[in-house]
Design an enzyme around this catalytic site. Sequence first.
Site, PDB file in Angstrom:
ATOM      1  NE  ARG A  14      22.275 -58.501 -64.301  1.00  0.00           N
ATOM      2  CZ  ARG A  14      22.429 -57.090 -64.564  1.00  0.00           C
ATOM      3  NH1 ARG A  14      22.325 -56.782 -65.700  1.00  0.00           N
ATOM      4  NH2 ARG A  14      22.885 -56.346 -63.673  1.00  0.00           N
ATOM      5  CD  GLN A  71      26.940 -55.589 -48.288  1.00  0.00           C
ATOM      6  OE1 GLN A  71      27.803 -55.900 -49.365  1.00  0.00           O
ATOM      7  NE2 GLN A  71      25.913 -54.907 -48.155  1.00  0.00           N
ATOM      8  NE  ARG A 329      59.112 -75.842 -69.854  1.00  0.00           N
ATOM      9  CZ  ARG A 329      58.893 -76.771 -68.978  1.00  0.00           C
ATOM     10  NH1 ARG A 329      58.424 -76.487 -67.622  1.00  0.00           N
ATOM     11  NH2 ARG A 329      59.670 -77.901 -69.084  1.00  0.00           N
TER      12      ARG A 329
HETATM   13  C1  UD1 Z   1      24.048 -49.423 -58.893  1.00  0.00           C
HETATM   14  C2  UD1 Z   1      23.205 -48.152 -58.532  1.00  0.00           C
HETATM   15  C3  UD1 Z   1      22.604 -47.546 -59.706  1.00  0.00           C
HETATM   16  C4  UD1 Z   1      23.429 -47.448 -60.890  1.00  0.00           C
HETATM   17  C5  UD1 Z   1      24.528 -48.588 -61.227  1.00  0.00           C
HETATM   18  C6  UD1 Z   1      25.643 -48.260 -62.075  1.00  0.00           C
HETATM   19  C7  UD1 Z   1      22.482 -48.558 -56.212  1.00  0.00           C
HETATM   20  C8  UD1 Z   1      21.241 -48.892 -55.316  1.00  0.00           C
HETATM   21  N1  UD1 Z   1      22.157 -48.332 -57.468  1.00  0.00           N
HETATM   22  O1  UD1 Z   1      23.115 -50.287 -59.204  1.00  0.00           O
HETATM   23  O2  UD1 Z   1      22.100 -46.402 -59.373  1.00  0.00           O
HETATM   24  O3  UD1 Z   1      23.051 -46.872 -61.904  1.00  0.00           O
HETATM   25  O4  UD1 Z   1      25.033 -49.002 -59.951  1.00  0.00           O
HETATM   26  O5  UD1 Z   1      26.233 -49.685 -62.443  1.00  0.00           O
HETATM   27  O6  UD1 Z   1      23.553 -48.358 -55.685  1.00  0.00           O
HETATM   28  N2  UD1 Z   1      27.322 -54.313 -54.074  1.00  0.00           N
HETATM   29  C9  UD1 Z   1      27.833 -54.874 -52.731  1.00  0.00           C
HETATM   30  N3  UD1 Z   1      26.972 -55.195 -51.611  1.00  0.00           N
HETATM   31  C10 UD1 Z   1      25.904 -55.218 -52.133  1.00  0.00           C
HETATM   32  C11 UD1 Z   1      25.143 -54.762 -53.105  1.00  0.00           C
HETATM   33  C12 UD1 Z   1      26.200 -54.428 -54.262  1.00  0.00           C
HETATM   34  O7  UD1 Z   1      29.041 -54.637 -52.201  1.00  0.00           O
HETATM   35  O8  UD1 Z   1      24.771 -55.443 -50.932  1.00  0.00           O
HETATM   36  C13 UD1 Z   1      28.363 -54.108 -55.047  1.00  0.00           C
HETATM   37  C14 UD1 Z   1      28.256 -55.049 -56.030  1.00  0.00           C
HETATM   38  O9  UD1 Z   1      29.432 -55.951 -55.960  1.00  0.00           O
HETATM   39  C15 UD1 Z   1      28.534 -53.963 -57.416  1.00  0.00           C
HETATM   40  C16 UD1 Z   1      28.280 -52.739 -56.969  1.00  0.00           C
HETATM   41  O10 UD1 Z   1      27.946 -52.947 -55.463  1.00  0.00           O
HETATM   42  O11 UD1 Z   1      30.093 -54.216 -57.368  1.00  0.00           O
HETATM   43  C17 UD1 Z   1      27.106 -52.733 -57.769  1.00  0.00           C
HETATM   44  O12 UD1 Z   1      26.181 -53.398 -57.559  1.00  0.00           O
HETATM   45  P1  UD1 Z   1      24.976 -53.833 -58.559  1.00  0.00           P
HETATM   46  O13 UD1 Z   1      24.005 -54.765 -57.719  1.00  0.00           O
HETATM   47  O14 UD1 Z   1      25.616 -54.096 -59.765  1.00  0.00           O
HETATM   48  O15 UD1 Z   1      24.237 -52.362 -58.491  1.00  0.00           O
HETATM   49  P2  UD1 Z   1      23.116 -51.990 -59.844  1.00  0.00           P
HETATM   50  O16 UD1 Z   1      21.904 -52.581 -59.388  1.00  0.00           O
HETATM   51  O17 UD1 Z   1      23.763 -52.002 -60.945  1.00  0.00           O
HETATM   52 CA    CA Z   2      26.151 -53.149 -61.839  1.00  0.00          CA
END
Ligand code: UD1
Ligand code: CA
Length: 452
Positions: A14, A71, A329
């Site tokens: 997004r 990952q 600079r």
């Molecule tokens: C997650 C939480 C949700 C919470 C929200 C808060 C989970 C399942 N859900 O959802 O409960 O309310 O954050 O913002 O955890 N990331 C990885 N690897 C992955 C997926 C994500 O490193 O495979 C990282 C993303 O880069 C990001 C963070 O984890 O920095 C959160 O991921 P995102 O997909 O934004 O989680 P939400 O759906 O927002």
């Molecule tokens: Ca998020």
Amino acid sequence: MKQAIIMAAGKGTRMQSELPKVMHKVCQKTMVEHLIDQSKLAGATRVVTVVGYGHEIIEEAMKDKTEFALQEPQLGTGHAVMQAKQCENEDGETLVINGDCPCLTSETLTSLTEVLKGNTKMVILTAVLEDPSAYGRVVRDENGYVTKIIEFKDCTEEEKKINEINTGIYAFDNKTLFSNLTDIQNKNAQSEYYITDLVEILNRKGIQVGAVQAMDNDEVAGVNDKVELAKANQTMQKRINEYWMKQGVTLINPDATYIGADVEIGKETTIYPNVTIEGKSSIGAGTTILPNSFLVNAKIGNKCTIDSSRISDSEVKDECTIGPFAHLRMHSVVDSKNRIGNFVEFKNTNFGYDSRCAHLTYIGDSDVGSKVNIGCGVVTVNYDGKNKFRTVIKDGAFIGSNVNLIAPVTVGENAVVAAGSTATKDVPAGDMAIARCRQENKPGYGTKYKNK
Ligand code: UD1
Ligand code: CA
């Protein structure tokens, strides 16, 4: 031992950007770097950043600050933590942090670990929101312990009404975390491994999951798009500006003052509106920065006045007046008590103590001594189209107005270069160089010309 695992492998679709989400900047510092720094301030001696999408970019930028775990593919937040295998066998506590909450502070992280004791082996940072939107919902029992987190996409209509949400920031007993990770399954709306499933897994084993409610919702807001990025910038800028005001810095209008996260400012310094200070800049005490100045990696001394000027990768020592409209600079160093005035550019130049360069001048690749006066419109001609050469102007020299100094050239101590000269040869100490055509006056020609 305290460890931190920062989840930063997602693309952040997004954001509508090729750059990995955590590399977007908040107050001129990437989101991931903010979190690494705050984790360390909270006592983490080991920080592992889980990377995936665009990992080369994050690894290159953060290689001196954190370890990495790769990952690939990204199968959810639970799967992300599983990759941090280097943490598996440690004792102690582990902070697990969503990479997209840049405003999180070390104090809040510490408040989580304080609740980790006895049979409480996981603590969740929650927030109560008027509009809980797409966050995961927190379900608690009658004693306040968390029994379940339900992802928005898995919520029933009834569950969507819960307004306490999961911020994605947790503290764990490390052994408990790693010994239960493998029990996480991906039977959910997104077919992902959710770290949040650990809540139910631990509950089934009789292990308690605690919760700390955030004091300030802005601090824990996630950044998923550019609108939220701008909000995080505002939150962080307000925090930085208030910090400096409490340290004795006067900001005439804090809403229009942009100070980076790594900037240092001395007491009794005043900053006017529309000033941006970025990078590893430091400003001394008792200095005034007037409007429209832009400083990047600038070191400014005490009791200076900087007016509508741009200073990058350069240093200005004490009691100098710079500008309006000066541009310093590329490793320029301006010694104390100098006056650098309107439309003066210095590039890669050392400018000695108590000298003057007040108007319309370019000094590049030069070493200028102390008590030197540079007139109006002086140009160091440092570039012949192929190579750059240095100009040396020794102590006490006087360079008249509209002089070109064709480098390499040295003007000796107390030497004078007459106005309008184009100097191609060295000027010995104490001598005067005049390098221009002699003037001829034609009697009466002026009047004749005008009447023609
Ligand atoms: C997650 C939480 C949700 C919470 C929200 C808060 C989970 C399942 N859900 O959802 O409960 O309310 O954050 O913002 O955890 N990331 C990885 N690897 C992955 C997926 C994500 O490193 O495979 C990282 C993303 O880069 C990001 C963070 O984890 O920095 C959160 O991921 P995102 O997909 O934004 O989680 P939400 O759906 O927002
Ligand atoms: Ca998020």
